[in-house]
Motif scaffolding. Structure first.
Motif, mmCIF file in Angstrom:
data_model
loop_
_atom_site.group_PDB
_atom_site.id
_atom_site.type_symbol
_atom_site.label_atom_id
_atom_site.label_comp_id
_atom_site.label_asym_id
_atom_site.label_seq_id
_atom_site.Cartn_x
_atom_site.Cartn_y
_atom_site.Cartn_z
ATOM 1 N N ARG A 67 -9.018 -2.160 -4.703
ATOM 2 C CA ARG A 67 -9.060 -2.060 -3.240
ATOM 3 C C ARG A 67 -9.754 -3.278 -2.712
ATOM 4 N N ARG A 72 0.840 -1.211 0.000
ATOM 5 C CA ARG A 72 0.000 0.000 0.000
ATOM 6 C C ARG A 72 0.867 1.249 0.000
ATOM 7 N N LYS A 118 -2.481 7.918 -1.556
ATOM 8 C CA LYS A 118 -2.241 7.239 -0.277
ATOM 9 C C LYS A 118 -3.286 6.145 -0.084
ATOM 10 N N GLY A 119 -2.817 4.959 0.321
ATOM 11 C CA GLY A 119 -3.707 3.838 0.593
ATOM 12 C C GLY A 119 -3.947 2.929 -0.597
#
Length: 108
Positions: free
Chosen positions: A108, A9, A70-71
């Motif tokens: 995701r 990630r 981010k993520g």
């Protein structure tokens, strides 16, 4: 052979800049995590997260600027590079980075 394959990630939005010669450069961190596990003797090995410095150039950097956040989960293939520099106090600093050859944004 110098080849690295990572899946993890993104730790922060890419920092994008242009360097001499007009080349675009994107830098960000990537976290990879090994799950906690129990050994055959009953002892537990805790979860382990490693942070990697990622460097993308030119068209890859342009993509990172537009789409990497981010993520986000990413699969990255690249090469290890270590840079050395001396600061104004004459202290040597070392940094190891992954220079990206290929990558994929994962769902995701």
């Amino acid at each position: 052979m110098n080849k690295v394959i990572l899946m993890g990630r993104v730790g922060g939005d890419p920092r994008v800049r242009f360097i001499e010669g007009g080349r675009q450069l994107a830098e960000f961190s990537l976290a990879t995590t090994e799950a906690a596990r129990r050994l055959s003797d009953g002892s537990e090995v805790p979860e382990l997260t490693e942070w990697h410095n990622i460097v993308m150039w030119d068209r890859h950097a342009e993509f990172a600027e537009k789409y990497v956040r981010k993520g986000a989960r990413m699969l990255i293939e690249g090469k290890l590079r270590t840079r050395v520099w001396t600061d104004r106090n004459t202290i040597k600093h070392y940094i190891t980075e992954i220079y990206v050859d290929a990558f994929e944004l994962l769902p995701r």
